[in-house]
Write a protein that holds these residues in place. Structure first.
Motif, PDB file in Angstrom:
ATOM      1  N   UNK A  74       0.826  -1.199   0.000  1.00 43.22           N
ATOM      2  CA  UNK A  74       0.000   0.000   0.000  1.00 43.22           C
ATOM      3  C   UNK A  74       0.867   1.258   0.000  1.00 43.22           C
ATOM      4  N   UNK A  75       1.945   1.272   0.814  1.00 45.57           N
ATOM      5  CA  UNK A  75       2.841   2.430   0.842  1.00 45.57           C
ATOM      6  C   UNK A  75       3.438   2.667  -0.532  1.00 45.57           C
ATOM      7  N   UNK A  76       3.869   1.594  -1.194  1.00 42.80           N
ATOM      8  CA  UNK A  76       4.469   1.738  -2.524  1.00 42.80           C
ATOM      9  C   UNK A  76       3.440   2.291  -3.514  1.00 42.80           C
ATOM     10  N   UNK A  77       2.199   1.812  -3.420  1.00 45.97           N
ATOM     11  CA  UNK A  77       1.162   2.291  -4.344  1.00 45.97           C
ATOM     12  C   UNK A  77       0.885   3.781  -4.140  1.00 45.97           C
ATOM     13  N   UNK A  78       0.821   4.226  -2.866  1.00 46.44           N
ATOM     14  CA  UNK A  78       0.558   5.641  -2.592  1.00 46.44           C
ATOM     15  C   UNK A  78       1.718   6.509  -3.051  1.00 46.44           C
ATOM     16  N   UNK A  79       2.958   6.016  -2.804  1.00 43.78           N
ATOM     17  CA  UNK A  79       4.124   6.799  -3.243  1.00 43.78           C
ATOM     18  C   UNK A  79       4.164   6.916  -4.761  1.00 43.78           C
ATOM     19  N   UNK A  80       3.792   5.857  -5.470  1.00 46.07           N
ATOM     20  CA  UNK A  80       3.767   5.948  -6.932  1.00 46.07           C
ATOM     21  C   UNK A  80       2.621   6.838  -7.423  1.00 46.07           C
ATOM     22  N   UNK A  81       1.525   6.878  -6.654  1.00 44.88           N
ATOM     23  CA  UNK A  81       0.398   7.707  -7.073  1.00 44.88           C
ATOM     24  C   UNK A  81       0.674   9.189  -6.847  1.00 44.88           C
ATOM     25  N   UNK A  82       1.382   9.545  -5.779  1.00 42.96           N
ATOM     26  CA  UNK A  82       1.692  10.940  -5.474  1.00 42.96           C
ATOM     27  C   UNK A  82       3.191  11.051  -5.167  1.00 42.96           C
ATOM     28  N   UNK A  83       4.022  11.190  -6.199  1.00 43.71           N
ATOM     29  CA  UNK A  83       5.475  11.200  -5.993  1.00 43.71           C
ATOM     30  C   UNK A  83       6.012  12.551  -5.509  1.00 43.71           C
TER      31      UNK A  83
END
Length: 453
Positions: A74-83
């Protein structure tokens, strides 16, 4: 190749298999009882442990590992969504506050190309979860800090470092379960040992009482106790002891009457022969009457034994010295070697009579006698050697039979009544020992007396 070889080795017979198993079983009732109690407990705990680790521990570890891998995904997905830097900082702070995971991003860093070495079961379970949830190269470091795991995941612009506390990946219920099983097993074993000792104690007392009775010693303070079966055996033992004592008493009373009834006619016959005067026929009759009187006395002594004499702690060395002194007064040449402090429960008069009979036989057939006595292990051994003609091997058991004599002349001066060795063995066996015959190194007969201490 024969058919037997192709079929393999033949199975062991049932008797040999049973003997093979008995080698590994304890020999005592206490040990075997503990095996009967402990074996089911160990098997039950082994099955419970296998079910716990196969079901509970494996299930819990999988769930915890997949939960951590899901948070990382989930952390990786959020970081990729809002870099953006603001979105990244917000996500890292919120993750630390909500999931207990400390997440940092190391820009420009790459992981080694070699695959990670997953050693323990927990690392392999976590690696499997990361493969299924994250789908990125990763590395697991378990030595970064105490009770912390570091999970490094390769990102496009660096490495994402996730510090997870051990409680997120490991459940302490496994340790609690093991401690509970070990503790309960120790408590059960302690209770089993205490109860089994209490159950075995009456059996040991019964065995000791039976052993004492077999050695001719008094069993006064014994009483039935323990389980119902043990009490039944103890009651049967007490009844047997009473029957033996009653039989000995009846035999003694009967022989007292027999002695009186036989001596009276023999006395009348001797008086009648004295009144007949002298003559060869009268002398032969008087010799026969004297032989009958000696045989009757010997038989009464053998049959009466010393059953009514009490067993007391007796100094065997003193009895040997007294008996040897009596034999020397009768003209025997006796050499005595006896160890000091040989005290054991005996019937003193019976043992004195036994030794006197042996020395009398040795004096009758030999010129010199050697007597030795010493302790050996749990018994006392007495050796009586002479330099006479000895006894043939084929007759060494026959001479213990009542009225058996190697001298067929029935001469009282040369062979006695044939009861000396019979009385000796009867006395020794009443004390729980035995008498055996063998060749003496001095050329004659060796008599070995072995008495339990």
């Amino acid at each position: 190749m024969t058919a037997d070889t192709a079929a393999g080795p033949a199975p062991l017979p049932k008797r040999e298999r049973t003997g093979f198993l008995k080698r590994f079983l304890p020999r005592t009732l206490f040990g075997r009882s503990l095996v009967i109690i402990v074996t089911p407990v160990i098997l039950a705990q082994a099955v419970a442990t296998w079910i716990f680790y196969d079901r509970h521990w494996d299930t819990m570890t999988n769930r915890l590992a997949f939960a951590v891998a899901g948070d990382i995904a989930m952390v990786i997905s959020v970081l990729e969504h809002d870099p953006t830097p603001e979105g990244r900082n917000w996500m890292l702070a919120n993750t630390a506050r909500s999931t207990d995971l400390i997440v940092t991003l190391e820009p420009g860093t790459t992981l080694p190309e070699q695959p990670p070495q997953l050693r323990g079961l927990l690392e392999r379970t976590l690696g499997k979860a990361l493969d299924e949830r994250v789908h990125r190269p990763f590395a697991i470091n378990t030595r970064v800090a105490h009770e912390w795991y570091e999970i490094r995941v390769q990102m496009p612009d660096g490495v994402l470092s996730v510090m997870s506390p051990e409680r997120r990946l490991f459940s302490p219920t496994s340790y609690i379960f093991i401690l509970w099983m070990v503790g309960s097993a120790l408590v059960l074993f302690t209770v089993a040992i205490i109860f089994m000792r209490n159950q075995i104690r009456p059996i040991k007392r019964l065995a000791a009482a039976a052993d004492a009775l077999g050695k001719g010693r008094d069993v006064a303070n014994f009483k039935p106790e323990g389980a119902t079966e043990v009490r039944q055996a103890a009651a049967a033992f007490l009844k047997m002891r009473e029957r033996i004592h009653r039989q000995i008493t009846q035999r003694t009373e009967m022989l007292a009457g027999v002695s009186h009834d036989l001596r009276t006619p023999l006395t009348r016959m001797k008086l009648a022969l004295d009144m007949l005067g002298d003559g060869p026929e009268v002398e032969e009759l008087m010799t026969d009457v004297a032989e009958m009187e000696t045989m009757i006395e010997g038989y009464l002594a053998f049959a009466r034994g010393e059953g009514t004499e009490a067993v007391t702690p007796t100094d065997l060395t003193r009895i040997l010295n007294e008996t040897v002194a009596g034999a020397r007064r009768e003209g025997a040449e006796v050499l005595l070697e006896a160890a000091a402090d040989m005290t054991l429960p005996l019937r003193p008069n019976a043992m004195r009579r036994c030794l006197a009979n042996l020395l009398s036989n040795a004096r009758r057939h030999g010129a010199r006698i050697w007597v030795q006595a010493e302790r050996r292990g749990g018994s006392i051994e007495i050796l009586v050697d002479d330099d006479g003609p000895g006894i043939p091997k084929g007759s060494r058991e026959d001479v213990f039979k009542p009225f058996f004599r190697l001298d067929s002349s029935r001469n009282q001066a040369t062979g006695g009544a044939g009861l000396g060795l019979t009385i000796a063995r009867d006395v020794v066996r009443s004390h729980g020992g035995d008498v055996t015959l063998s060749d003496s190194p001095h050329g004659g007969l060796r008599v070995l007396i072995r008495l339990p201490v």
